[in-house]
Design a protein around this motif. Structure first.
Motif, short mmCIF file in Angstrom:
data_model
loop_
_atom_site.label_atom_id
_atom_site.label_comp_id
_atom_site.label_asym_id
_atom_site.label_seq_id
_atom_site.Cartn_x
_atom_site.Cartn_y
_atom_site.Cartn_z
N ASN A 18 0.79 -1.23 0.00
CA ASN A 18 0.00 0.00 0.00
C ASN A 18 0.82 1.28 0.00
O ASN A 18 0.36 2.32 -0.48
CB ASN A 18 -0.93 0.04 1.23
N ARG A 55 3.09 4.39 -0.55
CA ARG A 55 3.67 5.15 -1.65
C ARG A 55 4.70 6.14 -1.12
O ARG A 55 4.59 6.57 0.03
CB ARG A 55 2.56 5.91 -2.41
N PRO A 56 5.72 6.51 -1.89
CA PRO A 56 5.95 6.06 -3.27
C PRO A 56 6.49 4.63 -3.35
O PRO A 56 6.36 3.97 -4.36
CB PRO A 56 7.00 7.06 -3.78
N THR A 57 7.10 4.15 -2.26
CA THR A 57 7.60 2.78 -2.16
C THR A 57 8.01 2.55 -0.72
O THR A 57 8.47 3.48 -0.04
CB THR A 57 8.81 2.54 -3.09
N TYR A 63 13.68 8.57 -7.48
CA TYR A 63 12.23 8.31 -7.46
C TYR A 63 11.47 9.26 -6.55
O TYR A 63 10.43 9.74 -6.98
CB TYR A 63 11.97 6.84 -7.12
N ALA A 71 12.10 2.71 -6.39
CA ALA A 71 10.90 1.88 -6.48
C ALA A 71 11.14 0.58 -7.24
O ALA A 71 12.10 0.45 -8.00
CB ALA A 71 9.78 2.67 -7.15
#
Length: 580
Positions: free
Chosen positions: A90, A92-94, A446, A450
């Motif tokens: 879930n 973000r971004p990673t 990023y 990611a």
């Protein structure tokens, strides 16, 4: 076991009759804790990454109760505390963006609290390295307990692997071989229980690495999350950590150079994730063990991949456990003289070899014999050259053998958005021999590096039956993914590495056997392009503040483990006293 009494770290909080001791005990007693719990019992911290936003770890609340029972049975006093839970599915971004943040949370929670030893409750990809990194920086007695893999996925009467099925089915939709309805119908069946991905993804890889490092009890890596034996293991781990405190069996006595070499060899034998290269480097950096990319070549290359699991092979983690789990793999390696340091100490006080020498091996299809491996050489391929002066990584067991030596023209995407905008264009100038190149997806670029390196292939080539191409980037890829994918190119494009100046049509040469990654331009042309690139750079205002600003400013490159530069090293558990 009867051991001589030793000074407990928690006594600095609870063992005095002064004003401070009064207050520490008094506030703890507000939870209904009686006096005798403070009378010389080891205080065991249960470091929990349970979160409903981290579905892989959603059974850790229940596992914690079993750990507590074990701690209490062995004469310790358990105290559970939450830490940042960075779930891959879930966040973000990673989740990699917050791995170091989570490690800081763990380190300071351990150091600042009255804890004599700690049980790390881990699972989803980054929680295992994050918690081991934080604990390593404190060097207290530590044992890890994993959430365990989910049950096999089921779809249309066959087993499917979590993560891996997504990549496979998504490509089939784009190629027109299945409908969108077929694709979406697999969604519920892929993840039908709590637990980590049931493939040999990063979570399973790091669980195996932790077991090979000796920081868990045997079989921790593979027991399914919903199997009652997972709860028994949690109970026994709770019991064991109390003795580890009394024995002063600190993490630095387990996380030795020998242990890391055992883990590297193990990851080759299981067909483990490329992410392990970064995570093991970061953990080693925290405990003070030198570990370099070349160690993956020296120790890992030449090791046969014995475990026939997706994404490299056929089976899933359920079958792996029923076949004997990691102890069976380690026994096979040891009997063949391929376990580098069989004498390495583990958390239960025994050597790694003593733990596995009699392990049953119950299925030669899932855990193959050495004369019939899944891949003859399953070690990570470490690449260097003018395109990756500080290294890049490729996983041969997940690649197409014919592409491991390849020369092709670059099709360049400046970033992930550029890739998404153009990859499906029927006019894209690309052939099956092209090399797909994506920039600016590294630690700074990023930011967070990611898992986008396994770029989906152009739909027009998928429709022609193309199933793999050489792909190259400064990104990572999920351990559940597959393909001939060159990852972790260092320095990354955002940091001014040569990847930043690759242009459409440039020839790129890959030679896995020789460990070579080369951009076919002259040194003079390379220098001119890099100078022009540096001149054109402008700061990104999003990097100026907040955690993102800290991250971009202080993160190390992939070959150094992507830790923050100021976190490398073991700082110990000493903390100034609190005078009220």
């Amino acid at each position: 076991m009867t051991l001589p009494p030793r000074k407990l770290r928690s006594a600095a909080w609870f063992g005095t009759a002064d004003k401070n001791g009064f207050m520490y005990r008094s506030w703890m007693k507000s939870q209904g804790i009686p006096d005798h719990e403070f009378q010389g019992k080891p205080i065991i911290g249960i470091c929990n990454t349970w979160s409903e936003l981290t579905p892989c770890n959603s059974n850790l609340r229940k596992l914690a109760e079993h750990v507590k029972r074990g701690v209490s049975e062995a004469g310790g006093f358990p105290v559970e505390f939450p830490v940042f839970s960075n779930g891959e599915s879930n966040l973000r971004p990673t989740a990699m963006f917050t791995r170091n943040l989570a490690s800081m949370d763990v380190e300071e929670a351990i150091r600042g609290n009255p804890i004599d030893g700690v049980v790390l409750l881990v699972g989803c990809d980054k929680t295992t390295p994050a918690l081991l990194m934080g604990a390593a920086s404190c060097d207290v007695p530590t044992i890890a307990v994993s959430t365990g893999p989910m049950l096999n996925g089921k779809h249309q009467g066959r087993d499917i692997g979590s993560g891996t099925a997504v990549w496979q089915l998504s490509e089939q939709v784009k190629a027109g071989r299945i409908t969108l309805h077929d694709f979406l119908s697999a969604e519920a069946g892929m993840s039908r229980s709590v637990g980590t991905c049931n493939t040999m993804g990063t979570a399973s890889t790091m669980a195996c690495a932790a077991e090979a490092l000796g920081v868990t009890l045997p079989h921790n890596a593979a027991i399914p999350s919903v199997d009652a034996r997972r709860y028994v293991l949690a109970h026994m781990s709770g019991m064991r950590i109390v003795d580890m405190v009394l024995e002063d069996l600190t993490l630095s006595k387990l996380l030795t150079r020998a242990a890391f070499e055992n883990a590297i060899r193990t990851i080759a034998a299981i067909g483990g994730s490329t992410n392990a290269v970064i995570h093991l480097k970061a953990i080693a950096g925290r405990i003070g063990v030198p570990l370099e990319l070349e160690d993956w070549t020296r120790v890992g290359r030449g090791t046969p991949t014995l475990v026939d699991l997706q994404p490299s092979g056929r089976f899933l983690m359920e079958e792996f456990y029923y076949a004997g789990g990691l102890p069976a793999v380690l026994r096979r390696l040891g009997e063949a003289g391929l376990l580098p340091h069989a004498e390495a100490l583990t958390a239960n006080g025994r050597s790694l070899w003593d733990n596995v020498k009699d392990a049953p091996i119950l299925n030669d299809e899932v855990i193959r014999p050495l004369d019939r491996p899944l891949v003859a050489d399953g070690g990570m391929c470490i690449l260097r050259g003018n395109l990756a002066p500080r290294g890049a990584v490729l996983k041969p067991s997940a690649a197409t053998e014919s592409l491991l030596q390849h020369r092709g023209r670059a099709v360049v995407f400046e970033n992930l958005d550029d890739y998404k905008a153009r990859i499906a264009d029927p006019e894209l100038d690309v052939t099956r021999d092209s090399v797909l190149v994506m920039k600016n997806c590294g630690p700074r670029g990023y930011p967070g590096m990611a898992e986008v390196g396994n770029m989906g292939l152009p739909p027009k080539l998928l429709a022609q039956g193309v199933t793999d191409m050489v792909r190259l980037s400064d990104a990572r890829m999920s351990g559940t993914a597959y393909g001939t994918v060159v990852l972790h190119v260092a320095p990354e494009a955002r940091a001014g590495g040569p990847l930043a100046i690759v242009r459409d049509g440039d020839l790129i040469e890959l030679d896995c056997a020789a460990g070579r990654l080369h951009l076919a331009i002259s040194d003079d042309e390379l220098a001119l392009r890099l100078a022009a690139w540096r001149e054109a750079q402008r700061p990104d205002p999003r990097d100026a503040s907040g955690y993102r600003g800290l991250y971009v400013d202080r993160v190390l490159q992939a070959d150094e483990g992507c830790d923050f530069d100021f976190l490398v090293g073991c700082r110990g558990a000493e903390v100034p006293p609190h005078s009220h």
